[in-house]
Design an enzyme around this catalytic site. Structure first.
Site, PDB file in Angstrom:
ATOM      1  CD  GLU A 121      -1.731  -2.357   1.724  1.00  0.00           C
ATOM      2  OE1 GLU A 121      -2.635  -3.195   1.843  1.00  0.00           O
ATOM      3  OE2 GLU A 121      -0.534  -2.561   2.073  1.00  0.00           O
ATOM      4  CG  MET A 145      22.479  12.485   3.859  1.00  0.00           C
ATOM      5  SD  MET A 145      23.608  13.584   2.965  1.00  0.00           S
ATOM      6  CE  MET A 145      22.718  13.804   1.432  1.00  0.00           C
ATOM      7  CG  PHE A 153     -10.497  -8.820  11.326  1.00  0.00           C
ATOM      8  CD1 PHE A 153      -9.288  -9.257  11.841  1.00  0.00           C
ATOM      9  CD2 PHE A 153     -10.697  -8.895   9.953  1.00  0.00           C
ATOM     10  CE1 PHE A 153      -8.297  -9.760  11.013  1.00  0.00           C
ATOM     11  CE2 PHE A 153      -9.720  -9.402   9.114  1.00  0.00           C
ATOM     12  CZ  PHE A 153      -8.519  -9.840   9.649  1.00  0.00           C
ATOM     13  CD  GLN A 154      -7.857  -6.623   7.748  1.00  0.00           C
ATOM     14  OE1 GLN A 154      -8.700  -6.352   6.895  1.00  0.00           O
ATOM     15  NE2 GLN A 154      -6.725  -7.230   7.451  1.00  0.00           N
TER      16      GLN A 154
END
Length: 566
Positions: free
Chosen positions: A48, A467, A110-111
């Site tokens: 995602e 860096m 859930f979720q």
């Protein structure tokens, strides 16, 4: 139509043809509706975060709205870094996530996650839809908000039951636009004509306002010496005689010197970021400041403006240009001085001509700039390679340079390049990455393979977090801590595992052939470039220090010699 179908209807009405997403339980009704939809191209990324960053890259490269989609819970939380990246750089983005059914919100289902609460600080606006009938109007408003004024991400969180519920309301018709009048510019013109050392300072707001043409007309007519921020690179084009390059922490000596000595700073579409200004109370100490911006919140935020002009950059720049065409500025001595400084303090160091010498980042980037077509889009990751590209690549347009500015997101480059390739299907798109950043979203190699994208990837590999190592060397007594990456995989073999051809180069005489080979290949290809671990980005300003206190390689060498003698 149900809620999911209304979302697709909004896409069609606003000519949104490409979206980036990843399915899951609570967003599944939208994916079901996509089965019967012929007008929307859905790109399945492999994480995602990759979806959000690809939508970001699509928007930066095209100037259009980027769209990303995910499910509830971990799907939504995985989007957060990419959305924050878009917010910090004012990128227009529409974020759509599924949420648990309305009756389960607040029950730790859930979720389930509190998406609105978690994302308040990284969006321009957000919605939790509580009625299917509200969804058409919310879609219309969200698409408008994301692109109007100062752009930014707008997040719509939609419970699963609302995606399935028939919505009887229709989307409202939006008419009219924002104010188009021009502020009174007489005081700005008076200040410009009175100045003897005026300097043009431009940032990412120029491309966000689609004002590139107006900006160049103003820059050419005024003939002001100019400096740019990281996001303003390309504003003036690659052939501008007055462009002094990037200012700030890794800017050119001439750019920082010009800011230090100017008597008037004309800021156009920039926010005076700390990486650009350095220690603020020593920034442009001799200058009055005119600040032109579309966003009132940026004006007087960090440094009070002597004159603030809020409005549309196209309108304001066009009006200033017309006035200066009839009465040019008398700044010949200042222009000559800046050109003289540029010959010694610009990014124009000679390449190492020794054919068997190890490759340096600046030498590689300069050759890439000379060889790549003018319309090439470069999507950088974050690190030393990012600064070398900003310093040494000659960009002809700001939308050709995609770089994570405000957030500094490692892993940005590869998915952003994917988004840019979908936005510019016939153009060359190159991801320039470091070995650390590339590993952050390497799973998107599968996306490149699936869609047969002709994207080119270049990894400048110094086997460390360069860096971080550089700052540890310079500012932490060379006490290295957790920066070794010498156990990274073989990147050539890794690319080939995804059916992507790859090459390895390590000497200066191999640079041209390596670049020409990947550019000529009809498909995706990776070029792995070995560079020295100890190479640094020069010059550099210590974080929090004044830009006039730049450190270059000769000063580092002198310091090392004194320590050795002691």
């Amino acid at each position: 139509m149900n809620g999911a179908q209304h979302i697709l209807d909004a896409f069609h009405r606003h000519d949104i043809r490409t979206v980036f997403g990843y399915p899951g339980g609570c967003i599944m009704p939208l994916y079901d509706a996509l089965v019967d939809d012929v007008g929307t191209e859905h790109v399945l990324c492999r994480h995602e975060q990759g979806c959000a960053l690809a939508a970001d890259g699509y928007a930066r490269a095209s100037g259009k709205l980027g769209v990303c989609i995910a499910t509830s819970g971990p799907g939504a939380t995985n989007l957060i870094t990419g959305v924050a990246n878009a917010h910090r750089d004012s990128i227009p983005m529409l974020v759509i996530t599924g949420q648990v059914p309305s009756g389960l919100i607040g029950t730790d289902a859930f979720q389930e996650t509190d998406v609105l609460g978690m994302t308040l600080g990284i969006v321009k606006h957000s919605y939790l839809v509580d009625s299917a009938d509200d969804l058409p109007a919310i879609m219309e408003e969200a698409i408008h908000l994301a692109q109007s004024g100062r752009p930014g991400p707008v997040w719509i969180d939609i419970p699963k039951d609302i995606l399935l519920t028939e919505a009887r309301a229709q989307a409202p018709t939006r008419t009219g636009s924002g104010p188009t009048g021009c502020p009174n510019l007489s005081e700005a013109l008076t200040m410009l004509r009175a100045a003897r050392k005026p300097l043009l300072y431009s940032g990412g707001g120029v491309s966000l306002a689609h004002a590139e043409t107006r900006f160049r007309a103003f820059a050419d007519t005024s003939a002001l010496p100019g400096v740019v921020t990281l996001k303003g690179i390309g504003n003036a084009g690659k052939h501008s005689d007055q462009n002094l390059g990037m200012l700030g922490m890794h800017g050119s000596r001439v750019a920082n010197r010009a800011v230090d000595e100017c008597d008037l700073l004309l800021v156009v579409g920039a926010r005076l970021d700390d990486r650009a200004t350095g220690k603020l109370d020593t920034f442009a100490p001799n200058a009055r400041m005119i600040h032109i911006d579309a966003d009132a919140s940026e004006i007087n935020k960090l440094r009070p403006a002597d004159l603030a002009i809020r409005g549309d950059l196209n309108t304001i720049l066009a009006a200033l240009t017309r006035e200066l065409e009839t009465e040019p500025l008398a700044i010949a001595d200042w222009q000559k001085q800046c050109r003289t400084w540029n010959t010694t303090g610009g990014f124009n160091a000679a390449d190492n001509e020794e054919p068997l010498a190890p490759i340096t980042g600046p030498a590689f980037v300069r050759q890439l700039s000379r060889i790549a077509p003018d319309d090439t889009v470069i999507a950088c990751d974050v690190g030393q390679h990012q600064m070398w590209v900003a310093q040494h690549y000659q960009f002809n347009h700001p939308r050709h340079h995609l770089s994570s500015g405000g957030l500094g997101t490692m892993g940005f480059g590869l998915p952003a390049a994917i988004g840019a390739q979908f936005a510019n299907r016939g153009s060359t798109v190159i991801n320039v990455a470091g070995d650390g950043s590339f590993m952050m979203n390497a799973q998107e190699l599968a996306t490149i393979r699936r869609y047969r994208l002709p994207l080119k990837m270049i990894i400048l590999d110094n086997q460390c977090l360069g860096m971080v190592r550089q700052q540890q060397e310079l500012f932490y007594n060379n006490r290295e801590s957790q920066i070794d990456l010498d156990d990274n995989p073989d990147f050539v073999a890794m690319a080939r595992a995804f059916d992507i051809p790859a090459l390895h180069i390590e000497r200066t005489d191999q640079i041209r052939r390596g670049i020409e080979t990947i550019l000529a290949y009809d498909g995706p290809m990776l070029l792995h470039v070995a560079i020295a671990r100890e190479d640094n980005v020069w010059p550099i300003v210590k974080p929090g220090a004044s830009n006039r206190d730049m450190i270059d390689e000769s000063q580092r060498t002198a310091k090392s010699s004194k320590e050795h003698v002691a």
